[in-house]
Scaffold this active site. Structure first.
Site, short mmCIF file in Angstrom:
data_model
loop_
_atom_site.label_atom_id
_atom_site.label_comp_id
_atom_site.label_asym_id
_atom_site.label_seq_id
_atom_site.Cartn_x
_atom_site.Cartn_y
_atom_site.Cartn_z
N GLU A 278 0.83 -1.21 0.00
CA GLU A 278 0.00 0.00 0.00
C GLU A 278 0.86 1.26 0.00
O GLU A 278 0.78 2.08 0.92
CB GLU A 278 -0.90 0.01 1.24
N PRO A 279 1.69 1.44 -1.00
CA PRO A 279 2.56 2.63 -0.98
C PRO A 279 1.77 3.90 -1.31
O PRO A 279 0.89 3.89 -2.17
CB PRO A 279 3.57 2.33 -2.10
N GLY A 280 2.07 4.96 -0.61
CA GLY A 280 1.44 6.25 -0.91
C GLY A 280 2.52 7.27 -1.21
O GLY A 280 2.77 7.64 -2.36
N ARG A 281 3.24 7.64 -0.15
CA ARG A 281 4.22 8.73 -0.25
C ARG A 281 5.29 8.47 -1.30
O ARG A 281 5.65 9.36 -2.06
CB ARG A 281 4.87 8.89 1.12
N ARG A 318 1.87 20.02 6.60
CA ARG A 318 2.88 19.12 7.19
C ARG A 318 3.89 19.83 8.10
O ARG A 318 4.17 19.35 9.19
CB ARG A 318 3.59 18.32 6.09
N CYS A 348 -3.27 33.37 10.56
CA CYS A 348 -3.05 34.01 11.86
C CYS A 348 -2.74 32.99 12.94
O CYS A 348 -3.53 32.76 13.86
CB CYS A 348 -4.28 34.83 12.23
N GLU A 349 -1.61 32.32 12.80
CA GLU A 349 -1.13 31.34 13.78
C GLU A 349 0.39 31.35 13.71
O GLU A 349 0.95 31.34 12.61
CB GLU A 349 -1.56 29.91 13.39
N TYR A 377 0.20 13.89 0.81
CA TYR A 377 -0.24 14.52 2.07
C TYR A 377 -0.11 16.04 1.99
O TYR A 377 0.18 16.70 2.98
CB TYR A 377 0.54 13.93 3.26
N1 LLP Z 1 -1.69 1.89 4.45
C1 LLP Z 1 -2.23 2.33 5.60
C2 LLP Z 1 -3.12 1.44 6.35
C3 LLP Z 1 -1.93 3.63 6.06
O1 LLP Z 1 -2.46 4.05 7.20
C4 LLP Z 1 -1.05 4.45 5.31
C5 LLP Z 1 -0.72 5.81 5.76
C6 LLP Z 1 -0.53 3.94 4.11
C7 LLP Z 1 -0.85 2.65 3.71
C8 LLP Z 1 0.39 4.74 3.24
O2 LLP Z 1 1.59 5.05 3.85
P1 LLP Z 1 2.80 5.72 3.05
O3 LLP Z 1 3.32 4.70 2.06
O4 LLP Z 1 2.28 6.93 2.35
O5 LLP Z 1 3.79 6.06 4.10
N2 LLP Z 1 -0.08 12.75 6.93
C9 LLP Z 1 1.18 12.13 7.25
C10 LLP Z 1 1.24 10.68 6.80
C11 LLP Z 1 0.14 9.82 7.39
C12 LLP Z 1 0.16 8.40 6.89
C13 LLP Z 1 -1.04 7.66 7.34
N3 LLP Z 1 -1.14 6.32 6.86
C14 LLP Z 1 2.30 12.95 6.63
O6 LLP Z 1 2.02 13.97 6.00
O7 LLP Z 1 3.47 12.63 6.80
#
Ligand code: LLP
Length: 429
Positions: A278-281, A318, A348-349, A377
């Site tokens: 489940e890659p996101g970032r 972030r 204003c913070e 994000y």
């Molecule tokens: N799978 C699950 C169940 C998750 O909770 C997350 C991220 C991912 C996959 C994806 O993770 P990644 O590969 O993107 O690291 N808002 C924060 C990041 C929160 C991540 C939450 N869960 C930031 O801006 O750093």
């Protein structure tokens, strides 16, 4: 590698000068690169296809990182699935052309309506995070006459991540069930005729730059798989989550996706399971930037220089939330001695501060900058705090570009509110 680079001093996204987008669309504005999204997805996909033990794993992009429809559609065309945490995210994934059987529904608090929606649409699997949720899913499934595929999310008691606020795998975090509880719950659920138990899931944190904890978590899942199978239970899927860090260019680069994939292959070797990541970032972060314009530079008598931008913490949260570092690059750097700036927004913070004492080329009012590594994000976490309209989003492909989410007008924002009848009636009061 990404497709944002300087050409003759001007910052480009692929073959488009970012200054052109800033001028035509206005700032703040998010800009994403198609070629970078594709390249990052393929880096993971190619690594997966080189590891037979991974059985052609599903790469389910974590929609929470960037949920713009055009971004999801770009990844859908590469073959991506989706990891989702709400009905809204499932709807976005489906609308972007990701087939339901490639959509995973995760999250620690799914409502009955969301579970009903997910089961009715036939998502690939629901990752269950607690016993009460499992029972609710069973009731909903029975009412619908469907038998959804289920994985139990394990909390392996291994925390990792770039910041305490984005660590999810530690015992005290709200996510998943302990290894012991997972074994008990799995056996209970396997006897439930409303559910089809498929496997286990874990996700221990985000912006992880050291692979050791990830490897340890994968091995705990593999061990639990063997234990459950020894008890006669069927476990044929392992969802290994996301979490791999992306380079933010203020510290050594994190490991490559291929290294993580190799580690995963070693952990699941011999198990013959269907694997999901489940890659996101790692896919989206360096595929996007946030452009902003300098409103003015406020030089204090004590020597401190505030660079006040037209982007604020509401646009890129972030740094305010996690003290995150984002590289800041002028779109067309001026020559001259570098200057130390406190880079702030208009909100204003005090926490509306992107960077303290950041050394940059000299900047003047009207000069534009890019916040790098803002494709994950970034826009998804934006708010309208201080009644500031959400920044628009633009997608670049080669020399083409298009607005993929327009900037709302102030009238759009106002039109969403309603006065109650007793105030709306003319002359009342
Ligand atoms: N799978 C699950 C169940 C998750 O909770 C997350 C991220 C991912 C996959 C994806 O993770 P990644 O590969 O993107 O690291 N808002 C924060 C990041 C929160 C991540 C939450 N869960 C930031 O801006 O750093």
């Amino acid at each position: 590698m990404n497709h944002f680079e300087a050409r003759n001093g001007d910052l480009y996204c692929e073959d488009v000068a970012l200054e052109e987008i800033a001028r035509r669309v206005g700032t703040p504005v998010y800009v994403y690169s198609t070629a970078t999204l594709e390249r990052h997805y393929l880096a993971v996909a190619d690594a997966v296809s080189g590891e037979p033990a991974l059985n052609g794993a599903l790469i389910a992009f974590a929609v929470k990182a960037n949920s713009n429809l055009a971004v999801l559609a770009t990844l859908a065309r590469c073959g991506a699935g989706a990891d989702t945490v709400s009905e809204g995210e499932i709807r976005r994934a489906l609308a972007a052309g990701i087939p339901a059987d490639r959509v995973i529904f995760s999250g620690v608090g799914k409502s009955e309506a969301e579970i009903t929606f997910a089961i009715s649409r036939g998502v690939r699997q629901i990752n269950v995070e607690s016993a009460p949720e499992l029972h609710l899913i069973s009731r909903v499934a029975q009412a619908l006459g469907r038998r959804p595929d289920i994985a139990i999310r394990v909390n392996p008691d291994i925390g990792a991540g770039g910041h305490a606020k984005i660590t999810t795998g530690a015992r005290e975090s709200k996510f998943g069930v302990s290894l012991r509880e997972a074994a008990r719950l799995y056996a209970e659920a396997a006897a439930d005729p409303n559910l089809r138990m498929r496997g286990l899931a874990c996700h221990i944190g985000s912006q992880i730059t050291n692979l050791t904890p990830l490897g340890a978590a994968y091995h705990r899942l593999a061990d639990l798989t063997r234990d459950l199978r020894a008890g006669g239970l069927c476990v044929d899927r392992l969802d290994l989550g996301g979490g791999l860090g992306a380079p933010y260019f203020n510290s050594p680069d994190p490991p490559e996706p291929a290294e993580l994939v190799k580690l995963a292959a070693a952990a699941v070797a011999g198990l013959d399971v269907e694997v999901a990541f489940e890659p996101g970032r790692v896919i989206a972060a360096n595929a996007g930037v946030l452009l902003a314009t300098t409103l003015h530079v406020n030089a204090r008598p004590d020597g401190r220089r505030f660079m006040v931008l037209d982007a604020g913490m509401n646009d890129l949260m972030r740094p305010a939330l996690y003290d995150s570092f984002h590289d800041i690059r002028p779109l067309a750097p001026r020559s001259g001695r570098a200057v130390s700036y406190d880079v702030v927004g208009p909100v204003c913070e005090t926490t509306d501060t992107f960077a303290r004492a950041r050394t940059l080329p000299p900047l003047q009012a009207g000069d534009r900058v890019a916040f790098m590594t803002a494709g994950a994000y970034g826009a998804v976490m934006a708010s309208e705090y201080n009644s500031r309209p959400l920044a628009p989003e633009v997608l670049v492909r080669g020399s083409e570009w298009a607005v993929i989410r327009p900037r709302p007008s102030h009238d759009d924002l106002l039109a969403r509110d309603r006065l109650p009848p007793w105030m709306a009636k003319a002359g009342s009061g």
